[in-house]
Each structure stands twice: as structure tokens, then as C-alpha cells.
Design a protein around this motif. Structure first.
Motif, PDB file in Angstrom:
ATOM      1  N   HIS A  48       0.825  -1.209   0.000  1.00 46.77           N
ATOM      2  CA  HIS A  48       0.000   0.000   0.000  1.00 46.77           C
ATOM      3  C   HIS A  48       0.857   1.255   0.000  1.00 46.77           C
ATOM      4  N   ILE A  49       1.542   1.488   1.099  1.00 51.51           N
ATOM      5  CA  ILE A  49       2.392   2.669   1.227  1.00 51.51           C
ATOM      6  C   ILE A  49       3.479   2.665   0.159  1.00 51.51           C
ATOM      7  N   GLU A  50       3.964   1.480  -0.164  1.00 51.33           N
ATOM      8  CA  GLU A  50       5.101   1.350  -1.071  1.00 51.33           C
ATOM      9  C   GLU A  50       4.697   1.235  -2.540  1.00 51.33           C
ATOM     10  N   LEU A  51       3.404   1.362  -2.860  1.00 50.70           N
ATOM     11  CA  LEU A  51       2.921   1.006  -4.191  1.00 50.70           C
ATOM     12  C   LEU A  51       3.631   1.758  -5.311  1.00 50.70           C
ATOM     13  N   LEU A  52       3.759   3.078  -5.211  1.00 48.42           N
ATOM     14  CA  LEU A  52       4.355   3.834  -6.314  1.00 48.42           C
ATOM     15  C   LEU A  52       5.817   3.478  -6.544  1.00 48.42           C
ATOM     16  N   PRO A  53       6.677   3.444  -5.521  1.00 47.36           N
ATOM     17  CA  PRO A  53       8.051   3.007  -5.785  1.00 47.36           C
ATOM     18  C   PRO A  53       8.134   1.565  -6.253  1.00 47.36           C
ATOM     19  N   GLU A  54       7.239   0.708  -5.784  1.00 50.93           N
ATOM     20  CA  GLU A  54       7.244  -0.679  -6.254  1.00 50.93           C
ATOM     21  C   GLU A  54       6.874  -0.746  -7.735  1.00 50.93           C
ATOM     22  N   LEU A  55       5.938   0.081  -8.179  1.00 53.11           N
ATOM     23  CA  LEU A  55       5.595   0.122  -9.599  1.00 53.11           C
ATOM     24  C   LEU A  55       6.800   0.557 -10.427  1.00 53.11           C
ATOM     25  N   ARG A  56       7.502   1.589  -9.954  1.00 54.61           N
ATOM     26  CA  ARG A  56       8.687   2.055 -10.690  1.00 54.61           C
ATOM     27  C   ARG A  56       9.738   0.948 -10.777  1.00 54.61           C
ATOM     28  N   ALA A  57       9.918   0.214  -9.684  1.00 60.58           N
ATOM     29  CA  ALA A  57      10.890  -0.873  -9.692  1.00 60.58           C
ATOM     30  C   ALA A  57      10.494  -1.968 -10.674  1.00 60.58           C
ATOM     31  N   ALA A  58       9.186  -2.094 -10.922  1.00 64.79           N
ATOM     32  CA  ALA A  58       8.690  -3.103 -11.860  1.00 64.79           C
ATOM     33  C   ALA A  58       8.653  -2.586 -13.293  1.00 64.79           C
ATOM     34  N   GLY A  59       9.122  -1.352 -13.510  1.00 64.22           N
ATOM     35  CA  GLY A  59       9.169  -0.800 -14.851  1.00 64.22           C
ATOM     36  C   GLY A  59       7.925  -0.060 -15.278  1.00 64.22           C
ATOM     37  N   VAL A  60       7.056   0.268 -14.334  1.00 67.97           N
ATOM     38  CA  VAL A  60       5.822   1.005 -14.632  1.00 67.97           C
ATOM     39  C   VAL A  60       5.898   2.368 -13.953  1.00 67.97           C
ATOM     40  N   ASP A  61       6.037   3.426 -14.740  1.00 70.47           N
ATOM     41  CA  ASP A  61       6.096   4.776 -14.184  1.00 70.47           C
ATOM     42  C   ASP A  61       4.677   5.247 -13.876  1.00 70.47           C
ATOM     43  N   PRO A  62       4.337   5.508 -12.598  1.00 70.85           N
ATOM     44  CA  PRO A  62       2.953   5.853 -12.255  1.00 70.85           C
ATOM     45  C   PRO A  62       2.437   7.100 -12.962  1.00 70.85           C
ATOM     46  N   ALA A  63       3.252   8.167 -13.020  1.00 67.98           N
ATOM     47  CA  ALA A  63       2.802   9.410 -13.634  1.00 67.98           C
ATOM     48  C   ALA A  63       2.579   9.239 -15.130  1.00 67.98           C
ATOM     49  N   ARG A  64       3.527   8.616 -15.805  1.00 69.17           N
ATOM     50  CA  ARG A  64       3.386   8.414 -17.245  1.00 69.17           C
ATOM     51  C   ARG A  64       2.206   7.487 -17.559  1.00 69.17           C
ATOM     52  N   THR A  65       2.044   6.436 -16.756  1.00 68.22           N
ATOM     53  CA  THR A  65       0.938   5.502 -16.963  1.00 68.22           C
ATOM     54  C   THR A  65      -0.403   6.200 -16.780  1.00 68.22           C
ATOM     55  N   ALA A  66      -0.503   7.016 -15.739  1.00 71.74           N
ATOM     56  CA  ALA A  66      -1.753   7.743 -15.496  1.00 71.74           C
ATOM     57  C   ALA A  66      -2.068   8.682 -16.653  1.00 71.74           C
ATOM     58  N   TRP A  67      -1.059   9.438 -17.111  1.00 70.49           N
ATOM     59  CA  TRP A  67      -1.319  10.404 -18.183  1.00 70.49           C
ATOM     60  C   TRP A  67      -1.662   9.708 -19.494  1.00 70.49           C
ATOM     61  N   ARG A  68      -0.987   8.638 -19.819  1.00 70.02           N
ATOM     62  CA  ARG A  68      -1.303   7.910 -21.051  1.00 70.02           C
ATOM     63  C   ARG A  68      -2.742   7.409 -21.041  1.00 70.02           C
ATOM     64  N   PHE A  69      -3.221   7.001 -19.878  1.00 63.84           N
ATOM     65  CA  PHE A  69      -4.611   6.548 -19.793  1.00 63.84           C
ATOM     66  C   PHE A  69      -5.577   7.722 -19.938  1.00 63.84           C
ATOM     67  N   LEU A  70      -5.304   8.822 -19.245  1.00 69.05           N
ATOM     68  CA  LEU A  70      -6.249   9.938 -19.207  1.00 69.05           C
ATOM     69  C   LEU A  70      -6.290  10.741 -20.505  1.00 69.05           C
ATOM     70  N   ALA A  71      -5.154  10.944 -21.128  1.00 69.78           N
ATOM     71  CA  ALA A  71      -5.022  11.920 -22.215  1.00 69.78           C
ATOM     72  C   ALA A  71      -6.027  11.779 -23.350  1.00 69.78           C
ATOM     73  N   PRO A  72      -6.412  10.581 -23.787  1.00 68.79           N
ATOM     74  CA  PRO A  72      -7.325  10.486 -24.927  1.00 68.79           C
ATOM     75  C   PRO A  72      -8.776  10.880 -24.620  1.00 68.79           C
ATOM     76  N   HIS A  73      -9.126  10.974 -23.349  1.00 73.17           N
ATOM     77  CA  HIS A  73     -10.540  11.098 -22.975  1.00 73.17           C
ATOM     78  C   HIS A  73     -10.963  12.561 -22.804  1.00 73.17           C
ATOM     79  N   ARG A  74     -12.150  12.841 -23.291  1.00 74.35           N
ATOM     80  CA  ARG A  74     -12.731  14.175 -23.200  1.00 74.35           C
ATOM     81  C   ARG A  74     -14.197  14.084 -22.844  1.00 74.35           C
ATOM     82  N   LEU A  75     -14.698  15.109 -22.190  1.00 75.70           N
ATOM     83  CA  LEU A  75     -16.139  15.171 -21.963  1.00 75.70           C
ATOM     84  C   LEU A  75     -16.860  15.339 -23.282  1.00 75.70           C
ATOM     85  N   PRO A  76     -18.093  14.852 -23.364  1.00 72.84           N
ATOM     86  CA  PRO A  76     -18.870  15.049 -24.604  1.00 72.84           C
ATOM     87  C   PRO A  76     -19.017  16.524 -24.930  1.00 72.84           C
ATOM     88  N   ALA A  77     -18.995  16.839 -26.208  1.00 72.49           N
ATOM     89  CA  ALA A  77     -19.143  18.246 -26.642  1.00 72.49           C
ATOM     90  C   ALA A  77     -20.557  18.722 -26.355  1.00 72.49           C
TER      91      ALA A  77
END
Length: 290
Positions: free
Chosen positions: A261-290
Motif C-alpha cells: 500500500h504505502i510502497e505502491l508507487l516506488p514498487e511500480l517504478r521498480a517493476a518498470g511502470v512509471d505511475p505518472a506516465r501511466t496515469a497520463w497515457r490513460f487519461l489523455a485520450p478522454h474528453r467530456l462530450p461536446a
């Protein structure tokens, strides 16, 4: 760093049932008059170029660190609202997530508010302060109102889930890191809203056993296909994706084998998953309906 026993004690007191990494209590949060709500049907006008950073957003009831990269000052830019873990502050959220460097690279604005209660997001009763803070941010920075996103860790993840459930017309997507799942109440978003949940299988504070059901329930709300497709991202990270969601929404889940729990973000980085980059890649394509 707090001992695990101290963190567990803090978690037991959290209204939303979550906790996070260690830290001091939140800064004081002076009150502010209500701000008019903005519509989410069009990108905001560039009434201000914004400053590179500020810790006091004028008119915001929450003490907020606001980062406005140079690339986000000339045209409407996306905004990520990052909600801290239990016992933490916006400043500590900035440190642990490393979202600010990602914002510079990708050209989005990121805001780190601190909760009104010391270190604790109080669920539904905190919604007015968060939304007034969002309106204040939109007045001082050039924000694309169709691309406002949420992320949160632990107690902040629970708060982000509450906001996404109740105000799906204001947020285009949400990323949850080991979110609190108790005390959320019914989730009935007004539209299909994209969600990525990231969790460790050995989380001692928000046990993993309940998480697959939580994510599957969100996929049902979004009208996605009942069975996700799974893929391995390295030796310890598994991704599940639900397809066919309404309105182009996406639902995903990342499972970190042995992650805590507490260690989740550094553990993700150690596993080769950058939390910030992963979050942004997921969010970036999505937009509210026009």
C-alpha cells in the motif's frame, strides 16, 4: 517514514477507509466565497496565462499547489487534479507522484489541493470545497474544461471515486492508486466515465480481494463487455482491459503481484511502470462530450 502500525492506526480513523504514505498534517485551509460553476461543454477561454507555480490559488477554499508548465499557458490545456493520501498534503502528493515533471513533458496543468480536515478527505462533504477550488483554478489558468481529470492515492483515491461517481459531467476520467473503497456509497455516474485502478496484490490496508469486484462493477456501469482481456506487462504486472464501453469510455486495472500500500508507487517504478506516465497515457485520450 511512519511505522506500519502507526499507519494502520491512522487508517482506522479515516472516514473514507483509506490511507497512504507518511507525512505531516495538511496546511490550514481558509474559507472562500462560493465560485460560479463552469460548464463542461466547451474548452475554457484563455483569460490568463497563469504562473508557473503558486501555492495560493485566489478564491480557492483549499490550499492548492498549482503547476502551469510553459506549454500550458497559451491555449486551453488539460488539468489533472491530484488528491493526496491520508495523513498527507498536496505538497507530499506532488513529491510521491512525480506528476509535475510529467506535466512539463506533456503540457498539462496539475493541481495538488490539501484537504480541509488535516490530512483527510472527508468524502461527500468535501465536494463543495473541491469544486470551488476547481472553479478558482479555471479562473487563473487556461484550462480546457472538457479535459479535467482526477487522480488520487488511498484516501485521496476514495475521494476521487466519490467525485467521479457524483460529478461525471465535470471530469473526463479518473486514475485510482490503491483507493479507499469503504464509505463511498452508491456510484451512479450520469455518463460512462473512464477509470484506471492500480493495486498491489499484497496490500494490507485496502485488501486486494475486494478490488476485482469494484473494477468489474465500474465496467458494468460503463456498459463494457463483461469479460476483460488480460495481458502481462513484465513479470509482476498484469493489465485487464474491458472493451465496448459506452461513449468511448475505457476501464482498466493494473495488478502488481506482491505490491503493498504505502510502497505502491516506488514498487511500480521498480517493476518498470512509471505511475505518472501511466496515469497520463490513460487519461489523455478522454474528453467530456461536446
Amino acid at each position: 517514514m511512519r511505522t506500519l502500525g502507526a499507519v494502520v492506526a491512522i487508517c482506522a480513523a479515516l472516514i473514507a477507509g483509506g490511507c497512504g504514505s507518511s507525512g505531516s498534517t495538511a496546511r490550514s485551509t481558509p474559507g472562500a466565497p462560493a465560485a460560479p460553476a463552469r460548464t463542461a461543454t466547451a474548452a475554457s477561454a484563455c483569460v490568463s496565462t497563469g504562473r508557473g507555480s503558486t501555492s495560493k490559488v485566489p478564491g480557492a477554499p483549499l490550499d492548492t499547489i498549482l503547476r502551469v508548465p510553459a506549454a500550458a499557458r497559451a491555449k486551453p490545456a488539460p488539468l489533472v487534479l491530484a488528491l493526496h493520501f491520508g495523513s498527507g498534503t498536496g505538497a507530499q502528493m506532488e513529491q510521491v507522484t512525480r506528476l509535475t515533471p510529467q506535466a512539463r513533458r506533456s503540457g498539462f496543468v496539475v493541481a495538488y489541493p490539501s484537504s480541509t480536515s488535516p490530512g483527510l478527505w472527508a468524502g461527500a462533504e468535501e465536494i463543495p470545497a473541491v469544486m470551488r477550488t476547481l472553479s478558482a483554478i479555471e479562473r487563473v489558468a487556461c484550462i480546457d474544461a472538457r479535459r479535467v481529470y482526477l487522480t488520487g492515492i488511498s484516501n485521496g483515491g476514495g475521494m476521487a471515486k466519490v467525485l467521479a461517481c457524483r460529478l461525471a459531467d465535470r471530469f473526463a476520467g479518473v486514475v485510482l492508486f490503491a483507493p479507499a473503497i469503504s464509505g463511498i456509497g452508491d456510484c451512479k455516474p450520469s455518463r460512462a466515465i473512464s477509470m484506471l485502478e492500480i493495486h498491489g496484490s499484497a496490500d494490507p490496508l485496502v485488501p486486494y480481494a475486494a478490488i476485482p469486484g469494484v473494477v468489474a462493477a465500474w465496467a458494468r456501469l460503463d456498459g463494457c463487455s463483461p469479460a476483460p482481456r488480460s495481458a502481462s506487462l513484465g513479470s509482476v504486472v498484469t493489465r485487464q482491459r474491458w472493451h465496448g464501453c459506452r461513449g468511448g469510455a475505457a476501464v482498466e486495472h493494473l495488478r502488481l503481484a506482491g505490491g503493498k500500500h504505502i510502497e505502491l508507487l516506488p514498487e511500480l517504478r521498480a517493476a518498470g511502470v512509471d505511475p505518472a506516465r501511466t496515469a497520463w497515457r490513460f487519461l489523455a485520450p478522454h474528453r467530456l462530450p461536446a
